[in-house]
Design a protein around this motif. Structure first.
Motif, PDB file in Angstrom:
ATOM      1  N   ARG A  74      19.397 -39.315 -29.930  1.00 40.26           N
ATOM      2  CA  ARG A  74      19.325 -38.622 -28.642  1.00 40.26           C
ATOM      3  C   ARG A  74      19.936 -37.225 -28.738  1.00 40.26           C
ATOM      4  N   ALA A  75      21.017 -37.108 -29.506  1.00 37.11           N
ATOM      5  CA  ALA A  75      21.645 -35.795 -29.691  1.00 37.11           C
ATOM      6  C   ALA A  75      20.690 -34.837 -30.389  1.00 37.11           C
ATOM      7  N   ARG A  76      20.009 -35.330 -31.418  1.00 37.24           N
ATOM      8  CA  ARG A  76      19.067 -34.490 -32.167  1.00 37.24           C
ATOM      9  C   ARG A  76      17.968 -33.961 -31.245  1.00 37.24           C
ATOM     10  N   ALA A  77      17.433 -34.833 -30.396  1.00 34.78           N
ATOM     11  CA  ALA A  77      16.372 -34.416 -29.477  1.00 34.78           C
ATOM     12  C   ALA A  77      16.885 -33.370 -28.486  1.00 34.78           C
ATOM     13  N   ALA A  78      18.099 -33.582 -27.977  1.00 36.52           N
ATOM     14  CA  ALA A  78      18.666 -32.640 -27.004  1.00 36.52           C
ATOM     15  C   ALA A  78      18.941 -31.285 -27.641  1.00 36.52           C
ATOM     16  N   VAL A  79      19.460 -31.290 -28.872  1.00 40.12           N
ATOM     17  CA  VAL A  79      19.777 -30.029 -29.550  1.00 40.12           C
ATOM     18  C   VAL A  79      18.501 -29.314 -29.974  1.00 40.12           C
ATOM     19  N   ASP A  80      17.485 -30.057 -30.387  1.00 40.87           N
ATOM     20  CA  ASP A  80      16.218 -29.433 -30.773  1.00 40.87           C
ATOM     21  C   ASP A  80      15.615 -28.645 -29.609  1.00 40.87           C
ATOM     22  N   GLU A  81      15.833 -29.120 -28.388  1.00 40.14           N
ATOM     23  CA  GLU A  81      15.339 -28.389 -27.223  1.00 40.14           C
ATOM     24  C   GLU A  81      16.037 -27.035 -27.073  1.00 40.14           C
ATOM     25  N   LEU A  82      17.235 -26.924 -27.622  1.00 42.58           N
ATOM     26  CA  LEU A  82      17.981 -25.668 -27.535  1.00 42.58           C
ATOM     27  C   LEU A  82      17.536 -24.662 -28.593  1.00 42.58           C
ATOM     28  N   GLY A  83      16.837 -25.128 -29.618  1.00 37.51           N
ATOM     29  CA  GLY A  83      16.344 -24.223 -30.649  1.00 37.51           C
ATOM     30  C   GLY A  83      16.778 -24.643 -32.043  1.00 37.51           C
ATOM     31  N   ALA A  84      15.954 -24.299 -33.020  1.00 32.11           N
ATOM     32  CA  ALA A  84      16.220 -24.704 -34.401  1.00 32.11           C
ATOM     33  C   ALA A  84      17.456 -24.036 -34.980  1.00 32.11           C
ATOM     34  N   ASP A  85      17.864 -22.893 -34.408  1.00 32.20           N
ATOM     35  CA  ASP A  85      19.022 -22.177 -34.944  1.00 32.20           C
ATOM     36  C   ASP A  85      20.231 -22.255 -34.023  1.00 32.20           C
ATOM     37  N   HIS A  86      20.196 -23.181 -33.053  1.00 35.14           N
ATOM     38  CA  HIS A  86      21.335 -23.302 -32.142  1.00 35.14           C
ATOM     39  C   HIS A  86      22.561 -23.806 -32.892  1.00 35.14           C
ATOM     40  N   ARG A  87      23.750 -23.360 -32.473  1.00 32.93           N
ATOM     41  CA  ARG A  87      24.985 -23.713 -33.183  1.00 32.93           C
ATOM     42  C   ARG A  87      25.210 -25.224 -33.253  1.00 32.93           C
ATOM     43  N   LEU A  88      24.717 -25.983 -32.270  1.00 32.92           N
ATOM     44  CA  LEU A  88      24.935 -27.427 -32.281  1.00 32.92           C
ATOM     45  C   LEU A  88      24.108 -28.139 -33.346  1.00 32.92           C
ATOM     46  N   GLN A  89      23.153 -27.420 -33.969  1.00 39.15           N
ATOM     47  CA  GLN A  89      22.430 -28.007 -35.095  1.00 39.15           C
ATOM     48  C   GLN A  89      23.396 -28.322 -36.242  1.00 39.15           C
ATOM     49  N   VAL A  90      24.486 -27.571 -36.338  1.00 37.12           N
ATOM     50  CA  VAL A  90      25.499 -27.853 -37.363  1.00 37.12           C
ATOM     51  C   VAL A  90      26.079 -29.250 -37.142  1.00 37.12           C
ATOM     52  N   ASP A  91      26.384 -29.569 -35.886  1.00 34.78           N
ATOM     53  CA  ASP A  91      26.937 -30.886 -35.556  1.00 34.78           C
ATOM     54  C   ASP A  91      25.938 -31.996 -35.878  1.00 34.78           C
ATOM     55  N   VAL A  92      24.672 -31.759 -35.549  1.00 35.09           N
ATOM     56  CA  VAL A  92      23.648 -32.773 -35.815  1.00 35.09           C
ATOM     57  C   VAL A  92      23.557 -33.064 -37.306  1.00 35.09           C
ATOM     58  N   ARG A  93      23.506 -31.997 -38.118  1.00 34.39           N
ATOM     59  CA  ARG A  93      23.424 -32.193 -39.567  1.00 34.39           C
ATOM     60  C   ARG A  93      24.677 -32.912 -40.087  1.00 34.39           C
ATOM     61  N   TYR A  94      25.829 -32.599 -39.493  1.00 34.67           N
ATOM     62  CA  TYR A  94      27.066 -33.261 -39.917  1.00 34.67           C
ATOM     63  C   TYR A  94      26.975 -34.767 -39.683  1.00 34.67           C
ATOM     64  N   TRP A  95      26.531 -35.159 -38.492  1.00 32.96           N
ATOM     65  CA  TRP A  95      26.470 -36.593 -38.194  1.00 32.96           C
ATOM     66  C   TRP A  95      25.362 -37.282 -38.973  1.00 32.96           C
ATOM     67  N   GLU A  96      24.302 -36.555 -39.318  1.00 36.24           N
ATOM     68  CA  GLU A  96      23.306 -37.117 -40.228  1.00 36.24           C
ATOM     69  C   GLU A  96      23.950 -37.429 -41.582  1.00 36.24           C
ATOM     70  N   ALA A  97      24.817 -36.524 -42.027  1.00 36.61           N
ATOM     71  CA  ALA A  97      25.512 -36.728 -43.301  1.00 36.61           C
ATOM     72  C   ALA A  97      26.436 -37.936 -43.236  1.00 36.61           C
ATOM     73  N   ILE A  98      27.171 -38.069 -42.141  1.00 33.83           N
ATOM     74  CA  ILE A  98      28.099 -39.198 -41.993  1.00 33.83           C
ATOM     75  C   ILE A  98      27.335 -40.515 -41.978  1.00 33.83           C
ATOM     76  N   LEU A  99      26.207 -40.544 -41.280  1.00 33.05           N
ATOM     77  CA  LEU A  99      25.402 -41.769 -41.219  1.00 33.05           C
ATOM     78  C   LEU A  99      24.858 -42.118 -42.606  1.00 33.05           C
ATOM     79  N   ALA A 100      24.417 -41.105 -43.349  1.00 38.69           N
ATOM     80  CA  ALA A 100      23.921 -41.345 -44.710  1.00 38.69           C
ATOM     81  C   ALA A 100      25.047 -41.823 -45.624  1.00 38.69           C
ATOM     82  N   ALA A 101      26.232 -41.236 -45.461  1.00 36.73           N
ATOM     83  CA  ALA A 101      27.369 -41.635 -46.297  1.00 36.73           C
ATOM     84  C   ALA A 101      27.766 -43.084 -46.026  1.00 36.73           C
ATOM     85  N   THR A 102      27.670 -43.499 -44.768  1.00 33.84           N
ATOM     86  CA  THR A 102      27.991 -44.885 -44.412  1.00 33.84           C
ATOM     87  C   THR A 102      27.096 -45.864 -45.163  1.00 33.84           C
ATOM     88  N   ALA A 103      25.848 -45.443 -45.393  1.00 33.93           N
ATOM     89  CA  ALA A 103      24.891 -46.283 -46.122  1.00 33.93           C
ATOM     90  C   ALA A 103      24.920 -46.005 -47.623  1.00 33.93           C
TER      91      ALA A 103
END
Length: 280
Positions: free
Chosen positions: A151-180
C-alpha cells in the motif's frame, strides 16, 4: 478574480528551508519565534513537533502532537490534514519508545483518516503507510510489513517516481528481502534507494543514513569487510553531524562498526567502539 490554478505557489518559509537543510537548531528558533506571535497556529506547532521528532526528542514531539490533536475538534473541520500529520508524529514517538503495537494502532488510525480525506492527503497518507511498515517490522510481523509495503508503494508512486519517499519504499523492500535471506535482492534495493537519495535535495537525511547503515551491515554479513569498513568510516562522522553524537543511529553504527573490527581481529578498537556505543 483569480482562479485556483492562477494562484502563485507560496514561498517556502525560512523555518521550512532550515528544516530541509537539517539545521534543526535554526528551524526550532524560527518556529518558536513565530509561535510567540501566533501561539495557536497549528501549522507552526506541527512544524515544531516535526523538528523535535527529527532530533529524536520523541517525548517532546509526542507531547506537542497530542496537544494539537486535543485541540483540533475546537478548530475546524479543515484541520483533518493536521490531525493526520500529528497522528503520524505520535506513532513515530511510540515506536521510538519501544511500543510497536501502540504505533500500529496509531498508524492504522492515520491511514483510515487519510483514505477518507482522499488524494489531496496523499503525502501524509504515504507516510502513514510507511510508518505502519516500520511498526510491523518492529513487532516482528513480516506479513504485516509486506501488506503495508504494498500500500505504501502504491501511495508513493502516485507522488512520482523521484519523490523523496521512494527512498523509504526501497529501504523496506530491502528489509523484506533480507528477512527472506534474499541478499542479492536486498543489495539491489538498497542501491536503488541510495541512487534516488543522491538526486534529491533531501528533506530528511535520517532515512538515507539508515539505508547506508543497513548496506554496511549487509556487507559485513557477506564477509565484505573492507567495503563495510569504508562505509562505516564515512558514515559515522556524517551521522554525528546530521543527527548528533547522542542519536540512537550513532550508537547503532558504532556497534556495527565494532563487529567489523572484531572480525578483523582489532579487539581494542572494537572494545572502545562498544564502550562509546553503550555510553550513548
Amino acid at each position: 478574480m483569480h482562479r485556483e490554478s492562477d494562484k502563485q505557489p507560496e514561498e517556502p518559509t525560512p523555518a521550512f528551508l532550515a528544516r530541509e537543510g537539517d539545521d534543526f537548531v535554526e528551524a526550532e528558533r524560527l518556529l518558536r519565534q513565530s509561535l510567540a506571535l501566533r501561539p495557536d497556529e497549528t501549522a507552526l506547532q506541527l512544524g515544531l513537533a516535526d523538528v523535535m521528532r527529527a532530533q529524536a526528542r520523541y517525548a517532546e514531539a509526542e507531547s506537542l502532537a497530542r496537544r494539537i490533536l486535543d485541540r483540533l475538534p475546537e478548530i475546524s473541520a479543515g484541520d483533518s490534514q493536521a490531525a493526520l500529520a500529528a497522528t503520524n508524529i505520535v506513532g513515530h514517538a511510540r515506536l521510538a519508545c519501544g511500543s510497536p503495537r501502540d504505533a500500529i494502532q496509531l498508524f492504522e488510525r492515520a491511514v483510515a483518516l487519510g483514505v477518507r480525506l482522499g488524494p489531496s492527503m496523499n503525502p501524509h497518507l504515504a507516510e502513514a503507510w510507511l510508518g505502519l511498515c516500520e511498526a510491523h517490522d518492529e513487532n516482528g510481523d513480516s506479513a504485516g510489513l509486506g501488506a503495508a509495503l504494498g500500500r505504501a508503494r502504491a501511495a508513493v508512486d502516485e507522488l512520482g517516481a523521484d519523490h523523496r519517499l521512494q527512498v523509504d519504499v526501497r529501504y523496506w523492500e530491502a528489509i523484506l528481502a533480507a528477512t527472506a535471506r534474499r541478499l542479492a535482492e536486498t543489495e539491489r534495493a538498497l542501491d536503488r534507494a541510495l541512487a534516488i537519495a543522491k538526486t534529491e535535495s533531501a528533506y530528511d537525511h535520517a532515512i538515507q543514513l539508515k539505508v547506508r547503515h543497513t548496506l554496511g551491515t549487509l556487507y559485513r554479513a557477506q564477509q565484505r569487510y573492507d567495503e563495510a569498513e569504508a562505509l562505516f568510516e564515512s558514515l559515522l562522522p556524517e551521522v554525528a553531524r546530521r543527527l548528533s553524537l547522542r542519536h540512537e543511529r550513532y550508537s547503532l553504527v558504532l556497534h556495527s562498526f565494532a563487529r567489523v573490527r572484531r572480525t578483523q581481529g582489532r579487539w581494542r578498537e572494537a572494545e572502545a567502539m562498544l564502550a562509546e556505543a553503550l555510553e550513548g
